[in-house]
Enzyme design. Structure first.
Site, PDB file in Angstrom:
ATOM      1  N   GLY A  82       0.839  -1.217   0.000  1.00  7.78           N
ATOM      2  CA  GLY A  82       0.000   0.000   0.000  1.00  7.78           C
ATOM      3  C   GLY A  82       0.859   1.247   0.000  1.00  7.78           C
ATOM      4  O   GLY A  82       0.523   2.259   0.630  1.00  7.78           O
TER       5      GLY A  82
ATOM      6  N   GLY B 138       0.000   5.544  -1.138  1.00  7.09           N
ATOM      7  CA  GLY B 138      -0.875   6.509  -0.477  1.00  7.09           C
ATOM      8  C   GLY B 138      -0.153   7.646   0.235  1.00  7.09           C
ATOM      9  O   GLY B 138       1.033   7.902   0.002  1.00  7.09           O
ATOM     10  N   GLN B 139      -0.908   8.295   1.121  1.00  3.70           N
ATOM     11  CA  GLN B 139      -0.390   9.488   1.805  1.00  3.70           C
ATOM     12  C   GLN B 139       0.865   9.156   2.627  1.00  3.70           C
ATOM     13  O   GLN B 139       1.856   9.887   2.575  1.00  3.70           O
ATOM     14  CB  GLN B 139      -1.478  10.077   2.720  1.00  3.70           C
ATOM     15  CG  GLN B 139      -1.105  11.437   3.286  1.00  3.70           C
ATOM     16  CD  GLN B 139      -2.044  11.918   4.398  1.00  3.70           C
ATOM     17  OE1 GLN B 139      -2.980  11.213   4.787  1.00  3.70           O
ATOM     18  NE2 GLN B 139      -1.796  13.105   4.901  1.00  3.70           N
TER      19      GLN B 139
ATOM     20  N   ARG C 242      -2.312  -0.331  -7.149  1.00  2.00           N
ATOM     21  CA  ARG C 242      -2.266   0.513  -8.349  1.00  2.00           C
ATOM     22  C   ARG C 242      -0.812   0.698  -8.788  1.00  2.00           C
ATOM     23  O   ARG C 242       0.105   0.547  -7.976  1.00  2.00           O
ATOM     24  CB  ARG C 242      -2.939   1.855  -8.080  1.00  2.00           C
ATOM     25  CG  ARG C 242      -2.406   2.589  -6.886  1.00  2.00           C
ATOM     26  CD  ARG C 242      -3.211   3.856  -6.592  1.00  2.00           C
ATOM     27  NE  ARG C 242      -2.768   4.454  -5.340  1.00  2.00           N
ATOM     28  CZ  ARG C 242      -3.262   5.559  -4.841  1.00  2.00           C
ATOM     29  NH1 ARG C 242      -4.211   6.199  -5.462  1.00  2.00           N
ATOM     30  NH2 ARG C 242      -2.810   6.048  -3.705  1.00  2.00           N
TER      31      ARG C 242
ATOM     32  N   TYR D 246     -14.411   1.295   9.825  1.00  2.00           N
ATOM     33  CA  TYR D 246     -12.963   1.578   9.888  1.00  2.00           C
ATOM     34  C   TYR D 246     -12.445   1.261  11.291  1.00  2.00           C
ATOM     35  O   TYR D 246     -11.434   0.575  11.470  1.00  2.00           O
ATOM     36  CB  TYR D 246     -12.751   3.050   9.539  1.00  2.00           C
ATOM     37  CG  TYR D 246     -11.322   3.536   9.557  1.00  2.00           C
ATOM     38  CD1 TYR D 246     -10.396   3.125   8.600  1.00  2.00           C
ATOM     39  CD2 TYR D 246     -10.895   4.468  10.521  1.00  2.00           C
ATOM     40  CE1 TYR D 246      -9.098   3.611   8.600  1.00  2.00           C
ATOM     41  CE2 TYR D 246      -9.605   4.958  10.521  1.00  2.00           C
ATOM     42  CZ  TYR D 246      -8.707   4.527   9.562  1.00  2.00           C
ATOM     43  OH  TYR D 246      -7.417   5.014   9.565  1.00  2.00           O
TER      44      TYR D 246
HETATM   45  P1  NAD Z   1      -4.096   5.960   1.651  1.00  2.00           P
HETATM   46  O1  NAD Z   1      -5.522   5.729   1.396  1.00  2.00           O
HETATM   47  O2  NAD Z   1      -3.502   7.252   1.266  1.00  2.00           O
HETATM   48  O3  NAD Z   1      -3.218   4.805   0.973  1.00  2.00           O
HETATM   49  C1  NAD Z   1      -3.591   3.460   1.037  1.00  2.00           C
HETATM   50  C2  NAD Z   1      -2.952   2.732  -0.120  1.00  2.00           C
HETATM   51  O4  NAD Z   1      -3.399   1.373  -0.072  1.00  2.00           O
HETATM   52  C3  NAD Z   1      -3.361   3.291  -1.495  1.00  2.00           C
HETATM   53  O5  NAD Z   1      -2.205   3.589  -2.253  1.00  2.00           O
HETATM   54  C4  NAD Z   1      -4.156   2.158  -2.138  1.00  2.00           C
HETATM   55  O6  NAD Z   1      -3.959   2.048  -3.529  1.00  2.00           O
HETATM   56  C5  NAD Z   1      -3.576   0.946  -1.408  1.00  2.00           C
HETATM   57  N1  NAD Z   1      -4.462  -0.214  -1.450  1.00  2.00           N
HETATM   58  C6  NAD Z   1      -5.803  -0.272  -1.330  1.00  2.00           C
HETATM   59  N2  NAD Z   1      -6.231  -1.536  -1.458  1.00  2.00           N
HETATM   60  C7  NAD Z   1      -5.127  -2.299  -1.659  1.00  2.00           C
HETATM   61  C8  NAD Z   1      -4.909  -3.682  -1.858  1.00  2.00           C
HETATM   62  N3  NAD Z   1      -5.920  -4.562  -1.903  1.00  2.00           N
HETATM   63  N4  NAD Z   1      -3.639  -4.105  -2.027  1.00  2.00           N
HETATM   64  C9  NAD Z   1      -2.606  -3.245  -2.005  1.00  2.00           C
HETATM   65  N5  NAD Z   1      -2.748  -1.922  -1.823  1.00  2.00           N
HETATM   66  C10 NAD Z   1      -3.992  -1.461  -1.653  1.00  2.00           C
HETATM   67  O7  NAD Z   1      -3.829   5.670   3.208  1.00  2.00           O
HETATM   68  P2  NAD Z   1      -2.715   6.280   4.164  1.00  2.00           P
HETATM   69  O8  NAD Z   1      -3.203   7.576   4.667  1.00  2.00           O
HETATM   70  O9  NAD Z   1      -1.379   6.187   3.518  1.00  2.00           O
HETATM   71  O10 NAD Z   1      -2.841   5.277   5.392  1.00  2.00           O
HETATM   72  C11 NAD Z   1      -2.032   4.127   5.529  1.00  2.00           C
HETATM   73  C12 NAD Z   1      -2.428   3.443   6.818  1.00  2.00           C
HETATM   74  O11 NAD Z   1      -2.320   4.375   7.914  1.00  2.00           O
HETATM   75  C13 NAD Z   1      -3.862   2.923   6.857  1.00  2.00           C
HETATM   76  O12 NAD Z   1      -3.920   1.749   7.630  1.00  2.00           O
HETATM   77  C14 NAD Z   1      -4.610   4.024   7.588  1.00  2.00           C
HETATM   78  O13 NAD Z   1      -5.756   3.546   8.233  1.00  2.00           O
HETATM   79  C15 NAD Z   1      -3.561   4.436   8.600  1.00  2.00           C
HETATM   80  N6  NAD Z   1      -3.784   5.774   9.136  1.00  2.00           N
HETATM   81  C16 NAD Z   1      -3.702   6.862   8.331  1.00  2.00           C
HETATM   82  C17 NAD Z   1      -3.935   8.123   8.868  1.00  2.00           C
HETATM   83  C18 NAD Z   1      -3.874   9.353   8.013  1.00  2.00           C
HETATM   84  O14 NAD Z   1      -4.254  10.431   8.483  1.00  2.00           O
HETATM   85  N7  NAD Z   1      -3.384   9.270   6.792  1.00  2.00           N
HETATM   86  C19 NAD Z   1      -4.241   8.249  10.210  1.00  2.00           C
HETATM   87  C20 NAD Z   1      -4.356   7.110  11.005  1.00  2.00           C
HETATM   88  C21 NAD Z   1      -4.093   5.867  10.453  1.00  2.00           C
HETATM   89  N1  SER Z   2      -6.976  10.184   8.893  1.00  2.00           N
HETATM   90  C1  SER Z   2      -7.672   8.980   9.204  1.00  2.00           C
HETATM   91  C2  SER Z   2      -9.118   9.083   8.828  1.00  2.00           C
HETATM   92  O1  SER Z   2      -9.638  10.162   8.996  1.00  2.00           O
HETATM   93  C3  SER Z   2      -7.573   8.673  10.677  1.00  2.00           C
HETATM   94  O2  SER Z   2      -7.407   7.339  10.856  1.00  2.00           O
HETATM   95  O3  SER Z   2      -9.693   8.119   8.406  1.00  2.00           O
END
Ligand code: NAD
Ligand code: SER
Length: 316
Positions: free
Chosen positions: A8, A11-12, A36, A141
Site C-alpha cells: 500500500g 498513499g499518503q 495501483r 474503519y
Molecule cells: P491511503 O488511502 O492514502 O493509501 C492506502 C494505499 O493502499 C493506497 O495507495 C491504495 O492504492 C492501497 N491499497 C488499497 N487496497 C489495496 C490492496 N488490496 N492491495 C494493495 N494496496 C492497496 O492511506 P494512508 O493515509 O497512507 O494510510 C495508511 C495506513 O495508515 C492505513 O492503515 C490508515 O488507516 C492508517 N492511518 C492513516 C492516517 C492518516 O491520516 N493518513 C491516520 C491514522 C491511520
Molecule cells: N486520517 C484517518 C481518517 O480520517 C484517521 O485514521 O480516516
C-alpha cells in the site's frame, strides 16, 4: 530490519515512507508495492512490485523473491470512504493485515501496521484518552482497527511475530493528498490557502481532533520498529499525537500568514458523526516512555512549513 516490503505504498504515508526507508536502509533493500501502478522518481529509485495485499500468494512471492524481514502494511480504506462501502473497508483492512501477519509467521518477518484514533468510539473517554481504555468504535474503519490491534497482539503472543503498531491521529502532509478520511480537511485547508482559494470545511468549527505532521509520523514508525523489544510493555497499538485543534483554530493560524483566506462551513454528516466519536486528545505517555516518542512540530511550526512548501509549489 535489513530488507523491507511496503504494502500500500502509493498513499499518503507510503509515498513519503518509501523515500525515508530507502534513505535509511538503501534503495535496493526497500521494495514498494501497491494495488495501483507506482510511478515517479520516489518509487523508481528502487524495486517496485504490483501486489494486491488481499491475495496472500502475492505477498509471499515478494517476501521470498527479496528475502524480506520486515513488512510495512499500509493498505486500508480510510474512515469516510469505508463508511460508504463497509465490505470493502473490512476486506482490505483485515484481508491485508491477516495476510501480512501470516506471511510474517511463515517467513519470520516483523510487521508494522498503523492503527488510528478511529479505534476509539463514543463510550471511550474522549479527553486524555488513556492507552488502555474502552474501544467500542461505531465505524467499520474502527472495527477493522480494533480487530487489527487484537490480531497483531495475538500473532505476537501465540507465534512470536514481531508485530508493532501506533494509533495515528489525522496526518498532515504535502506530498500525496489523503485518501478519504475524516481528518482530510486539515490537509486540504493548506492547499486551498496556498492556492488563494476559498475553503469549505466539512466539520463544524469546534470539532477538536488529534493531529500530527508527516515528518513526526515517519520518525515514529522508524523509531518504534527499531525500539528495543524488551522495553515494549505495549505493542498493538500505541497512542501517539503531536497537537490537537479545531477547524476554527487551524483557520486562525493560517490567517496569520494568509490574511485574505476565507473558510466557510458545510458540514458533511458522515464525517461529522465520525469525528464526534473520536478523541479530543489522547494521552501518549506510554509511547514516550517505552520507545522515546517525541514529536517536533506543533500547529504553528507545521503551518509555516506547509504554507512555505505549498506556496512555492503553486507559484510555479
Ligand atoms: P491511503 O488511502 O492514502 O493509501 C492506502 C494505499 O493502499 C493506497 O495507495 C491504495 O492504492 C492501497 N491499497 C488499497 N487496497 C489495496 C490492496 N488490496 N492491495 C494493495 N494496496 C492497496 O492511506 P494512508 O493515509 O497512507 O494510510 C495508511 C495506513 O495508515 C492505513 O492503515 C490508515 O488507516 C492508517 N492511518 C492513516 C492516517 C492518516 O491520516 N493518513 C491516520 C491514522 C491511520
Ligand atoms: N486520517 C484517518 C481518517 O480520517 C484517521 O485514521 O480516516
Amino acid at each position: 530490519m535489513k530488507r523491507l516490503l511496503i504494502v500500500g505504498a502509493g498513499g499518503q504515508i507510503g509515498s513519503e515512507l518509501t523515500k525515508l526507508l530507502r534513505q535509511k536502509y538503501g534503495n535496493e533493500n526497500v521494495v514498494c508495492s501497491d494495488l495501483r501502478p507506482l510511478k515517479g522518481e520516489i518509487y523508481e529509485s528502487g524495486p517496485i512490485e504490483r501486489i494486491d495485499s488481499t491475495q496472500i500468494t502475492q505477498i509471499i512471492e515478494a517476501v521470498k523473491k527479496y528475502d524480506i524481514d520486515a513488512i510495512f502494511n499500509l493498505a486500508a480504506i480510510l474512515s469516510a470512504t469505508a463508511e460508504l462501502n463497509p465490505m470493502l473497508g473490512w476486506n482490505v483492512g483485515i484481508g491485508s493485515l491477516v495476510n501480512c501477519l501470516e506471511t510474517a509467521r511463515l517467513f519470520n518477518c516483523a510487521v508494522f501496521t498503523p492503527s488510528s484514533i478511529g479505534a476509539f468510539g463514543p463510550s471511550t473517554p474522549l479527553d486524555g484518552t488513556p492507552q488502555d481504555t474502552i474501544q467500542r468504535p461505531g465505524t467499520i474503519y474502527g472495527v477493522t482497527k480494533v480487530t487489527g490491534e487484537l490480531l497483531s497482539d495475538y500473532y505476537f503472543k501465540r507465534f512470536g511475530v514481531d508485530a508493532r503498531s501506533v494509533r495515528f491521529p489525522g496526518l498532515i502532509s504535502n506530498v500525496t493528498l489523503p485518501g478519504g478520511g475524516t481528518t482530510d480537511y486539515a490537509v486540504e485547508i493548506y492547499y486551498a490557502a496556498a492556492k488563494g482559494e476559498k475553503f469549505i470545511c466539512p466539520l463544524n468549527e469546534n470539532t477538536q481532533l488529534d493531529m500530527m505532521y508527516m515528518p513526526d509520523a515517519l520518525n515514529a514508525i522508524v523509531n518504534l520498529m527499531e525500539a528495543d523489544p524488551k522495553k515494549l510493555v505495549h505493542r498493538n497499538s500505541f497512542n501517539v499525537t503531536a497537537m490537537h485543534f479545531t477547524p476554527k483554530e487551524i483557520y486562525a493560524e493560517i490567517k496569520k500568514h494568509c490574511p485574505d483566506f476565507v473558510m466557510e462551513y458545510k458540514v458533511d454528516p458522515i464525517k461529522q458523526s465520525i469525528a464526534d466519536s473520536w478523541p479530543n486528545w489522547m494521552d501518549d505517555s506510554c509511547a514516550r516512555k517505552e520507545w522515546g516518542f517525541k514529536p517536533e512540530f506543533d500547529l504553528a511550526s507545521m503551518t509555516v512549513d506547509m504554507l512555505t512548501i505549498l506556496k512555492k509549489r503553486f507559484a510555479k
